[in-house]
Design an enzyme around this catalytic site. Structure first.
Site, PDB file in Angstrom:
ATOM      1  N   LYS A 118       1.071  -1.866  -0.022  1.00 36.03           N
ATOM      2  CA  LYS A 118      -0.453  -0.289   0.018  1.00 36.03           C
ATOM      3  C   LYS A 118       1.110   1.344   0.299  1.00 36.03           C
ATOM      4  O   LYS A 118       0.094   2.412  -0.773  1.00 36.03           O
ATOM      5  CB  LYS A 118      -1.162  -0.147   1.093  1.00 36.03           C
ATOM      6  CG  LYS A 118      -2.350  -0.744   1.041  1.00 36.03           C
ATOM      7  CD  LYS A 118      -2.775  -1.090   2.475  1.00 36.03           C
ATOM      8  CE  LYS A 118      -4.471  -1.695   1.916  1.00 36.03           C
ATOM      9  NZ  LYS A 118      -3.988  -3.083   2.193  1.00 36.03           N
ATOM     10  N   GLU A 201      -3.575   7.349   7.408  1.00 34.56           N
ATOM     11  CA  GLU A 201      -3.757   7.980   6.942  1.00 34.56           C
ATOM     12  C   GLU A 201      -4.743   8.520   7.220  1.00 34.56           C
ATOM     13  O   GLU A 201      -5.606   8.055   8.686  1.00 34.56           O
ATOM     14  CB  GLU A 201      -4.935   7.130   4.886  1.00 34.56           C
ATOM     15  CG  GLU A 201      -4.137   6.569   4.952  1.00 34.56           C
ATOM     16  CD  GLU A 201      -4.789   5.415   3.735  1.00 34.56           C
ATOM     17  OE1 GLU A 201      -4.272   5.597   2.693  1.00 34.56           O
ATOM     18  OE2 GLU A 201      -5.524   5.360   3.340  1.00 34.56           O
ATOM     19  N   HIS A 236     -14.991  -3.564   8.237  1.00 30.66           N
ATOM     20  CA  HIS A 236     -13.862  -3.226   6.816  1.00 30.66           C
ATOM     21  C   HIS A 236     -13.731  -4.228   5.949  1.00 30.66           C
ATOM     22  O   HIS A 236     -13.055  -4.380   4.940  1.00 30.66           O
ATOM     23  CB  HIS A 236     -12.776  -3.092   7.207  1.00 30.66           C
ATOM     24  CG  HIS A 236     -11.991  -1.794   8.069  1.00 30.66           C
ATOM     25  ND1 HIS A 236     -12.009  -0.332   7.919  1.00 30.66           N
ATOM     26  CD2 HIS A 236     -11.613  -1.968   9.684  1.00 30.66           C
ATOM     27  CE1 HIS A 236     -12.216   0.091   8.897  1.00 30.66           C
ATOM     28  NE2 HIS A 236     -11.626  -1.014   9.695  1.00 30.66           N
ATOM     29  N   GLU A 276      -9.919   1.433  -5.438  1.00 30.80           N
ATOM     30  CA  GLU A 276     -10.960   1.788  -5.120  1.00 30.80           C
ATOM     31  C   GLU A 276     -10.678   3.326  -3.995  1.00 30.80           C
ATOM     32  O   GLU A 276      -9.412   3.385  -3.868  1.00 30.80           O
ATOM     33  CB  GLU A 276     -10.633   0.223  -3.969  1.00 30.80           C
ATOM     34  CG  GLU A 276     -11.046  -0.469  -4.276  1.00 30.80           C
ATOM     35  CD  GLU A 276     -10.649  -1.986  -2.629  1.00 30.80           C
ATOM     36  OE1 GLU A 276     -11.283  -1.502  -1.765  1.00 30.80           O
ATOM     37  OE2 GLU A 276     -11.912  -3.176  -3.181  1.00 30.80           O
ATOM     38  N   GLU A 289      -6.860   2.374  -2.631  1.00 32.13           N
ATOM     39  CA  GLU A 289      -6.139   0.732  -2.686  1.00 32.13           C
ATOM     40  C   GLU A 289      -6.602   0.135  -5.055  1.00 32.13           C
ATOM     41  O   GLU A 289      -7.947   0.603  -4.906  1.00 32.13           O
ATOM     42  CB  GLU A 289      -5.728  -0.722  -2.240  1.00 32.13           C
ATOM     43  CG  GLU A 289      -7.228  -1.058  -2.271  1.00 32.13           C
ATOM     44  CD  GLU A 289      -7.236  -2.356  -0.831  1.00 32.13           C
ATOM     45  OE1 GLU A 289      -6.093  -2.297  -0.652  1.00 32.13           O
ATOM     46  OE2 GLU A 289      -8.037  -2.520  -0.254  1.00 32.13           O
ATOM     47  N   ASN A 291      -6.598  -3.290  -6.193  1.00 31.56           N
ATOM     48  CA  ASN A 291      -7.538  -4.430  -6.133  1.00 31.56           C
ATOM     49  C   ASN A 291      -6.766  -5.661  -7.785  1.00 31.56           C
ATOM     50  O   ASN A 291      -7.669  -4.986  -8.670  1.00 31.56           O
ATOM     51  CB  ASN A 291      -7.892  -5.530  -6.172  1.00 31.56           C
ATOM     52  CG  ASN A 291      -8.822  -5.164  -4.208  1.00 31.56           C
ATOM     53  OD1 ASN A 291      -7.526  -6.283  -3.371  1.00 31.56           O
ATOM     54  ND2 ASN A 291      -9.546  -4.057  -4.118  1.00 31.56           N
ATOM     55  N   ARG A 293      -7.080  -7.955  -9.331  1.00 32.27           N
ATOM     56  CA  ARG A 293      -7.415  -9.511  -9.606  1.00 32.27           C
ATOM     57  C   ARG A 293      -8.881  -8.852  -9.985  1.00 32.27           C
ATOM     58  O   ARG A 293      -9.402  -8.350 -10.055  1.00 32.27           O
ATOM     59  CB  ARG A 293      -7.290 -10.052  -8.600  1.00 32.27           C
ATOM     60  CG  ARG A 293      -8.393  -9.556  -7.158  1.00 32.27           C
ATOM     61  CD  ARG A 293      -8.521 -10.919  -6.388  1.00 32.27           C
ATOM     62  NE  ARG A 293      -8.070 -10.120  -4.804  1.00 32.27           N
ATOM     63  CZ  ARG A 293      -9.493  -9.372  -3.866  1.00 32.27           C
ATOM     64  NH1 ARG A 293     -10.797  -9.399  -5.287  1.00 32.27           N
ATOM     65  NH2 ARG A 293      -9.209  -8.845  -3.143  1.00 32.27           N
TER      66      ARG A 293
END
Length: 679
Positions: A118, A201, A236, A276, A289, A291, A293
Site C-alpha cells: 500500500k 491515513e 472493513h 478503490e 488501493e 485490487n 484481480r
C-alpha cells in the site's frame, strides 16, 4: 497456435464454479483443483477433470505454488485462472506460471507487485496524479507516528501496508490510543501478511467506499466499466455491493473512471482490476488501493453492463483486444449483491461450521446466485473452519434500484441454507433499513448506533405461533411414518381424539413450551402454554425442496422446514429455529455452558492463535484467556467469572472443535453485596 486450450482454476467454492461455467461456454477444457475438504464440491463435479492438491489446510493446498503447478503439469493445463483470494495477487505465483510456460489469467507480475504494497502503491498514484488520502508512510516508531498523526489530524486510520480486508487496521481517535493501536495492528498484520509494516491515513468520516472496474489488454487499450458502491461494511469487510452508486452522477463517474484508468496505465496493467476510492460527502474522492484481480462483487457490474467479465479475462489472456471501447460501455438498470455468510450475528458474528442439511438457492426472475455447493437436501455438503465463511452471493437486478432491492429481499427469503447459522436475516434487515432504502449508507453506518447491527439483539425468539406450526409439522412428519393421528409417537399421551401433550424446546429460546395437539378432520388444534388454541393445517409438503404450505388460523403461507427426526428446523423471517422434544434430563450437563462454572469451551471450530494465561494464574472476570481464528476471523475468549486457572487444554497452533473444553478454572465464590445496618 492458440494461446491455450485447457484452463486450471486455482481456487475453490463459488468462484471456481463460476469460472468453469464461462470457460466451458467458450470451448476451453477445464480442470478443478481440490483439497480434502472440497472433494465433493460443485466445482469438482462441473469441471472436465479434477485433481487433489492437498489437505484442507490452505497453506498445503490452495496456497501451495508447487502443488498448483504440479497439478497443471499432470493434467496438461496450459493456463491458470487464480480466482480471488489465495494466490490471485501473488506476484511470485504469476512469475512461476510464466517460468513454467503456463498462461496466468491476470496482470503481469510487475503490476501485481506495484500494487501489493500500500505504501509504494500510494507513492505511485501520487506520481500519476491520482487523488490520495492525506497520510504518512515511513518510520514505524511510535514517536514518529504520533507526530505524523498530529500533523494529519485525528481521527486517523492505521493500515497494514502489505494486505487488506480489515486485517491490521485500527481506528485511532486520539494520541493516547496510538501506542496500543500500533502494537495490535503490527501483530495482526505480521500474522496475516508476513509483514508488520503500517501506513497512516486520515480517516474520512461519513465516506462511501466506491470502486471502479477497470480492464486493459496487451494492445495498449484501457477502459472502465462504471462503479460499485461497497459502503455497507462491517469491520472493513464488505456485506452488500451495488452498481451504480446512488451518489455518483455521470460527471463524477467520468472523473473517477479517468483516475482509475490512469492508475492502471501507470503500472502497465493488463486484465481485470479494481481501483478503490473513498468518496467524501463533498464529492471529493481519494485513492485507497488497487485490487489486481477479479473482485467478489464483479457480478453487479456484469448485470448492469451485460458483459461477462471472466470471458473478458480469458480473451485478454489469449492476446485479444478488449471487446468494447469506452464510448460503447453503457450501464442499464441497477444490481445489488448480498454476501451470505455462515456466521451468527447474535453471537458477535462468529463464524459457524457444520453439515449443510439443505441448500436450495432462489430461482426467481432477475435473481442470480453464485455458489459452490451441490443443490438439494442432505447432499453431504459442509461448512468447515479452514476457509472464508462466505458460502454464496445472492444478486438481484432491476430496472431501478428499488426494484433490485425488493427482489434481493425476496431472493434471500427464497434461498434455503439449513445447517450452520447464517447472516441471512441480518442482510434482509440491512436491505430494509430506511437509510439503505434512501441510498445514504456510509462505511461507518452498519456499526453505528443507528445501524442494523445495534438492532439485532432485539430480535424475538420463537413465538407461540412458531411453536404451534412446528408442533403440527412435527406431528405430520410422524404421521407420515405410518403413524396415525390418534397415536403420534411412542411415549406420547395420545388416544384417538384426545390431545397429545409434548414439550418442545427451541434452541434460541430460553424455556421449552408445553404443546397440546388435538387431531381434527383436516388438521390440528394446537394449544401452546395453555393459551388460546390455534388451528393448523399442513396443506402440502415437499421434503426435496425443504418447503411446506401451512394454514395458521386461516392465513396460508409457505415455510422453509426440514424434519431431521430428532429435530425440526423451521425458518421464520430469515432466522432458522431448531425445535426438539424436551425431556427433563435434556439439560443434564448443560449447567455452566456459559462458562460460569469455570469450563470455557470453543464457540466454534478453529485454531488457537495465542494464550494469554498460564496454569495457576488468578484472573478477574472479563480477563482475556486466549485468541482463536476461524475462517480468517479472530475472536478473543474471556472468562465471565474471577478465579484461578487449573488447566489449559489447548496449545498455540491446535485445531479445536466447536464446544471443546479449552480452559478450566476454579471460580471464586461471589461476594454478597454489603447492606446497610438496620436503624
Amino acid at each position: 497456435m492458440p494461446a491455450f486450450e485447457k484452463l486450471l482454476i486455482a481456487n475453490r467454492g463459488e468462484i471456481a464454479a463460476r469460472v468453469i461455467r464461462t470457460a466451458r461456454a467458450l470451448g476451453y477444457a477445464t480442470v478443478a483443483v481440490y483439497s480434502d475438504a472440497d472433494a465433493d464440491g460443485l466445482a469438482v463435479r462441473e469441471a472436465d477433470e479434477a485433481i487433489r492438491i492437498g489437505p484442507a489446510n490452505a497453506a498445503e493446498s490452495y496456497l501451495s505454488v508447487e502443488a498448483i503447478l504440479a497439478a497443471a503439469a499432470r493434467t496438461g493445463a496450459d493456463a491458470i485462472h487464480p480466482g480471488y483470494g489465495f494466490l490471485s495477487e501473488n506476484a511470485g505465483f504469476a512469475q512461476a506460471c510464466a517460468d513454467a510456460e503456463v498462461v496466468f489469467v491476470g496482470p503481469p507480475p510487475a503490476a501485481i507487485e506495484a500494487m501489493g504494497d500500500k505504501a509504494r502503491a500510494k507513492a505511485r498514484m501520487i506520481e500519476a496524479g491520482v487523488p490520495t488520502v492525506p497520510g504518512y508512510q515511513g518510520d514505524q516508531s511510535v514517536e514518529v507516528l504520533t507526530k505524523e498523526a498530529a500533523r494529519i489530524g485525528y481521527p486517523v486510520l492505521l493500515k497494514a501496508s502489505a494486505g487488506g480486508g480489515g486485517r491490521g487496521m485500527r481506528r485511532v481517535d486520539g494520541p493516547e490510543q496510538l501506542a496500543d493501536a500500533v502494537a495490535g495492528a503490527t501483530t495482526e498484520a505480521q500474522n496475516a501478511f508476513g509483514s508488520g509494516e503500517l501506513i497512516l491515513e486520515k480517516l474520512v468520516e461519513g465516506a462511501r467506499h466506491v470502486e471502479i472496474q477497470v480492464f486493459a489488454d496487451t494492445h495498449g487499450n484501457a477502459i472502465h466499466l462504471g462503479e460499485r458502491d461497497c459502503s455497507a461494511q462491517r469491520r472493513h469487510q464488505k456485506i452488500i455491493e451495488e452498481s451504480p452508486c446512488p451518489a455518483v452522477d455521470a460527471d463524477l463517474r467520468a472523473r473517477m473512471g479517468e483516475a482509475a484508468v490512469a492508475a492502471a496505465k501507470a503500472i502497465g496493467y493488463v486484465g481485470a482490476g479494481t481501483v478503490e476510492f473513498l468518496l467524501g460527502a463533498d464529492g471529493a474522492f481519494y485513492f485507497l488501493e488497487m485490487n489486481t484481480r477479479l473482485q467478489v462483487e464483479h457480478p453487479v457490474t456484469e448485470e448492469v453492463t451485460g458483459q461477462d467479465l471472466v470471458a473478458w479475462q480469458l480473451d485478454v489472456a489469449a492476446g485479444q483486444t478488449l471487446p468494447l471501447t469506452q464510448e460503447q460501455v453503457a450501464l442499464d438498470g441497477h444490481a445489488i449483491e448480498a454476501r451470505l455468510y455462515a456466521e451468527d450475528p447474535r453471537a458477535g458474528f462468529l463464524p459457524q461450521t457444520g453439515p449443510v442439511h439443505a441448500w436450495l438457492p432462489a430461482q426467481l426472475e432477475g435473481v442470480r446466485v453464485d455458489h459452490g455447493f451441490v443443490e438439494g437436501v442432505d447432499q453431504g455438503m459442509a461448512v468447515g473452519s479452514d476457509y472464508d465463511p462466505m458460502v454464496a452471493k445472492v444478486i438481484a437486478r432491476g430496472r431501478s434500484r428499488e426494484q433490485a432491492r425488493r427482489r434481493l429481499i425476496r431472493a434471500l427469503e427464497h434461498t434455503v441454507l439449513l445447517g450452520p447459522v447464517t447472516n441471512k436475516a441480518f442482510l434482509a434487515d440491512l436491505l430494509a433499513h430506511p437509510r439503505f432504502v434512501a441510498g445514504e449508507v456510509s462505511t461507518q453506518f452498519v456499526e453505528s448506533s443507528e445501524g442494523v447491527e445495534a438492532e439485532l439483539g432485539a430480535r424475538p425468539g420463537a413465538s407461540a405461533a412458531d411453536f404451534a406450526v412446528a408442533a403440527a409439522l412435527w406431528a405430520e412428519g410422524r404421521r407420515d411414518l405410518s403413524l396415525t393421528r390418534a397415536g403420534l409417537e411412542p411415549g406420547w399421551r395420545s388416544a384417538h381424539s384426545r390431545a397429545s401433550v409434548l414439550e418442545l424446546r427451541e434452541a434460541n429460546t430460553e424455556d421449552p413450551a408445553r404443546v397440546e395437539l388435538t387431531p381434527e378432520a383436516d388438521g390440528w388444534s394446537v394449544r401452546v402454554d395453555n393459551g388460546e388454541p390455534s388451528r393448523v393445517r399442513v396443506l402440502r409438503r415437499d421434503p426435496s425442496r425443504a418447503r411446506a404450505r401451512v394454514d395458521l388460523d386461516g392465513l396460508q403461507r409457505d415455510v422453509i422446514t426440514l424434519d431431521q427426526g430428532e429435530a425440526l428446523i423451521l425458518e421464520r423471517d430469515g432466522a432458522a429455529l431448531r425445535f426438539s422434544e424436551h425431556r427433563p434430563h435434556d439439560n443434564a450437563g448443560d449447567a455452566g455452558s456459559d462458562g460460569r462454572d469455570g469450563i470455557i469451551r470453543a464457540p466454534t471450530m478453529g485454531r488457537v492463535l495465542a494464550l494469554a494465561v498460564a496454569a495457576g494464574e488468578r484472573v478477574e472476570a472479563g480477563a482475556r484467556l486466549l485468541t482463536m481464528e476461524a475462517m480468517k476471523i479472530e475472536s478473543t475468549l474471556t472468562t465471565p467469572v474471577a478465579g484461578t486457572i487449573t488447566e489449559l487444554r489447548a496449545a498455540v497452533g491446535d485445531q479445536v472443535d466447536n464446544g471443546q473444553v479449552l480452559v478450566v478454572l476454579e471460580p471464586e465464590p461471589e461476594t454478597a453485596p454489603e447492606t446497610a445496618p438496620e436503624s
